[in-house]
Design a protein around this motif. Structure first.
Motif, PDB file in Angstrom:
ATOM      1  N   ALA A 174     -75.012-121.525 -42.676  1.00 48.90           N
ATOM      2  CA  ALA A 174     -74.846-120.165 -42.326  1.00 48.90           C
ATOM      3  C   ALA A 174     -76.192-120.031 -41.393  1.00 48.90           C
ATOM      4  CB  ALA A 174     -75.150-119.248 -43.717  1.00 48.90           C
ATOM      5  N   PRO A 175     -75.953-119.121 -40.275  1.00 49.44           N
ATOM      6  CA  PRO A 175     -77.043-119.093 -39.344  1.00 49.44           C
ATOM      7  C   PRO A 175     -78.192-118.324 -40.141  1.00 49.44           C
ATOM      8  CG  PRO A 175     -75.259-117.351 -39.006  1.00 49.44           C
ATOM      9  CD  PRO A 175     -75.015-118.281 -40.242  1.00 49.44           C
ATOM     10  N   SER A 176     -79.361-118.502 -39.320  1.00 44.60           N
ATOM     11  CA  SER A 176     -80.793-117.930 -39.585  1.00 44.60           C
ATOM     12  C   SER A 176     -80.720-116.833 -38.706  1.00 44.60           C
ATOM     13  CB  SER A 176     -81.713-118.958 -39.338  1.00 44.60           C
ATOM     14  OG  SER A 176     -81.742-118.942 -37.894  1.00 44.60           O
ATOM     15  N   ALA A 177     -81.630-115.950 -39.033  1.00 45.27           N
ATOM     16  CA  ALA A 177     -82.017-114.483 -37.956  1.00 45.27           C
ATOM     17  C   ALA A 177     -82.467-115.152 -36.651  1.00 45.27           C
ATOM     18  CB  ALA A 177     -82.999-113.906 -38.692  1.00 45.27           C
ATOM     19  N   GLU A 178     -83.066-116.231 -36.650  1.00 46.36           N
ATOM     20  CA  GLU A 178     -83.664-116.727 -35.189  1.00 46.36           C
ATOM     21  C   GLU A 178     -82.211-117.238 -34.449  1.00 46.36           C
ATOM     22  OE1 GLU A 178     -84.811-117.821 -38.152  1.00 46.36           O
ATOM     23  OE2 GLU A 178     -86.743-116.882 -37.670  1.00 46.36           O
ATOM     24  N   GLN A 179     -81.205-117.911 -35.015  1.00 52.52           N
ATOM     25  CA  GLN A 179     -80.011-118.440 -34.403  1.00 52.52           C
ATOM     26  C   GLN A 179     -79.191-117.140 -34.063  1.00 52.52           C
ATOM     27  OE1 GLN A 179     -78.921-120.600 -37.654  1.00 52.52           O
ATOM     28  NE2 GLN A 179     -78.735-122.542 -36.391  1.00 52.52           N
ATOM     29  N   LEU A 180     -79.058-116.068 -34.944  1.00 54.49           N
ATOM     30  CA  LEU A 180     -78.307-114.873 -34.400  1.00 54.49           C
ATOM     31  C   LEU A 180     -79.055-114.140 -33.152  1.00 54.49           C
ATOM     32  CD1 LEU A 180     -77.529-113.147 -37.854  1.00 54.49           C
ATOM     33  CD2 LEU A 180     -75.966-114.467 -36.733  1.00 54.49           C
ATOM     34  N   THR A 181     -80.096-113.995 -33.291  1.00 56.24           N
ATOM     35  CA  THR A 181     -81.174-113.589 -32.219  1.00 56.24           C
ATOM     36  C   THR A 181     -80.732-114.273 -30.817  1.00 56.24           C
ATOM     37  OG1 THR A 181     -82.617-112.571 -33.778  1.00 56.24           O
ATOM     38  CG2 THR A 181     -83.498-112.569 -31.709  1.00 56.24           C
ATOM     39  N   GLU A 182     -80.802-115.575 -30.806  1.00 65.72           N
ATOM     40  CA  GLU A 182     -80.588-116.445 -29.715  1.00 65.72           C
ATOM     41  C   GLU A 182     -79.126-116.258 -29.338  1.00 65.72           C
ATOM     42  OE1 GLU A 182     -80.901-118.699 -26.555  1.00 65.72           O
ATOM     43  OE2 GLU A 182     -82.540-117.968 -27.806  1.00 65.72           O
ATOM     44  N   GLY A 183     -78.357-116.159 -30.120  1.00 68.79           N
ATOM     45  CA  GLY A 183     -76.907-115.831 -29.883  1.00 68.79           C
ATOM     46  C   GLY A 183     -76.829-114.581 -29.109  1.00 68.79           C
ATOM     47  N   LEU A 184     -77.510-113.386 -29.574  1.00 64.65           N
ATOM     48  CA  LEU A 184     -77.494-112.200 -29.164  1.00 64.65           C
ATOM     49  C   LEU A 184     -78.234-112.187 -27.581  1.00 64.65           C
ATOM     50  CD1 LEU A 184     -77.222-109.085 -29.119  1.00 64.65           C
ATOM     51  CD2 LEU A 184     -79.374-108.943 -29.869  1.00 64.65           C
ATOM     52  N   ARG A 185     -79.319-113.055 -27.448  1.00 67.32           N
ATOM     53  CA  ARG A 185     -79.842-113.071 -26.026  1.00 67.32           C
ATOM     54  C   ARG A 185     -78.797-113.742 -25.074  1.00 67.32           C
ATOM     55  NH1 ARG A 185     -84.949-114.615 -29.115  1.00 67.32           N
ATOM     56  NH2 ARG A 185     -86.344-112.773 -28.494  1.00 67.32           N
ATOM     57  N   ARG A 186     -77.995-114.737 -25.705  1.00 74.16           N
ATOM     58  CA  ARG A 186     -77.046-115.336 -24.702  1.00 74.16           C
ATOM     59  C   ARG A 186     -76.115-114.463 -24.307  1.00 74.16           C
ATOM     60  NH1 ARG A 186     -76.593-121.618 -26.424  1.00 74.16           N
ATOM     61  NH2 ARG A 186     -79.000-122.089 -26.671  1.00 74.16           N
TER      62      ARG A 186
END
Length: 195
Positions: A174-186
């Motif tokens: 499952a993704p971390s908050a950091e991964q979700l945030t990087e996805g949002l940035r992309r």
């Protein structure tokens, strides 16, 4: 506490221990120290009581999303940093042992089997969407327009439902908050042509 509150607290404990489907009216009565007739009198049905108990559990959990006394949401409202802080807090609740998120997955799956419960939970989910918007944007819930609940709130609710599924099914991937945030940035970079 009166019977109504005793029933609600007993139902919450039963939900966490047994889940929605396996909890019986007798389980709730035993756990709450009340009687069968009080379920119908105060809530109308066992399923309506369980739906209310689930909503209460979600409300209890929402304080954790903001962090301890809001300390976890120090970044500017609406910022990517706030997004990461809030989702980090949400994910932290998923890491805790317990069955709350498993219960949430069970309720999502069985929604079509209990239309009266589904309608109650759908309204509660809408208010949850409003709460997410408030938490992430810093707006007061009562000031959030319906179109924002229908768009931004729905976006956050879909994200939450997906996280529940991933953390319930396979927490290791499952993704971390950091991964979700990087996805949002992309997503932002792609949408604005700043990639």
């Amino acid at each position: 506490m009166g019977h109504r509150e005793d029933l609600l607290e007993g139902a919450k404990r039963c939900l966490l221990e047994k889940g929605f489907v396996r909890t019986t009216a007798r389980d709730i009565v035993k756990e709450s120290g009340t009687n069968l007739a009080s379920i119908g009198y105060h809530y109308g049905s066992k399923d309506a009581l369980l739906a209310q108990a689930y909503v209460s559990l979600v409300e209890d959990m929402s304080g954790a999303f903001a962090g301890d006394a809001g300390a976890g949401t120090e970044a500017a409202p609406g910022s990517v940093e706030r997004f990461q802080e809030v989702w980090s807090n949400v994910i932290a609740t998923m890491r805790d042992p317990g069955s709350f998120w498993r219960l949430s997955a069970e309720i999502v799956v069985m929604g079509d089997q209990l239309p009266e419960v589904r309608d109650h939970l759908a309204q509660a989910q809408r208010e949850g969407s409003r709460g997410f918007v408030a938490l992430l944007t810093g707006a007061r819930e009562e000031d959030i327009p319906e179109d924002v609940v229908d768009t931004l709130g729905a976006f956050y609710t879909v994200l939450m439902t997906g996280l529940i599924s991933l953390w319930t099914f396979d927490p290791k991937s499952a993704p971390s908050a950091e991964q979700l945030t990087e996805g949002l940035r992309r997503v932002i970079a792609g949408a604005t042509g700043n990639s």
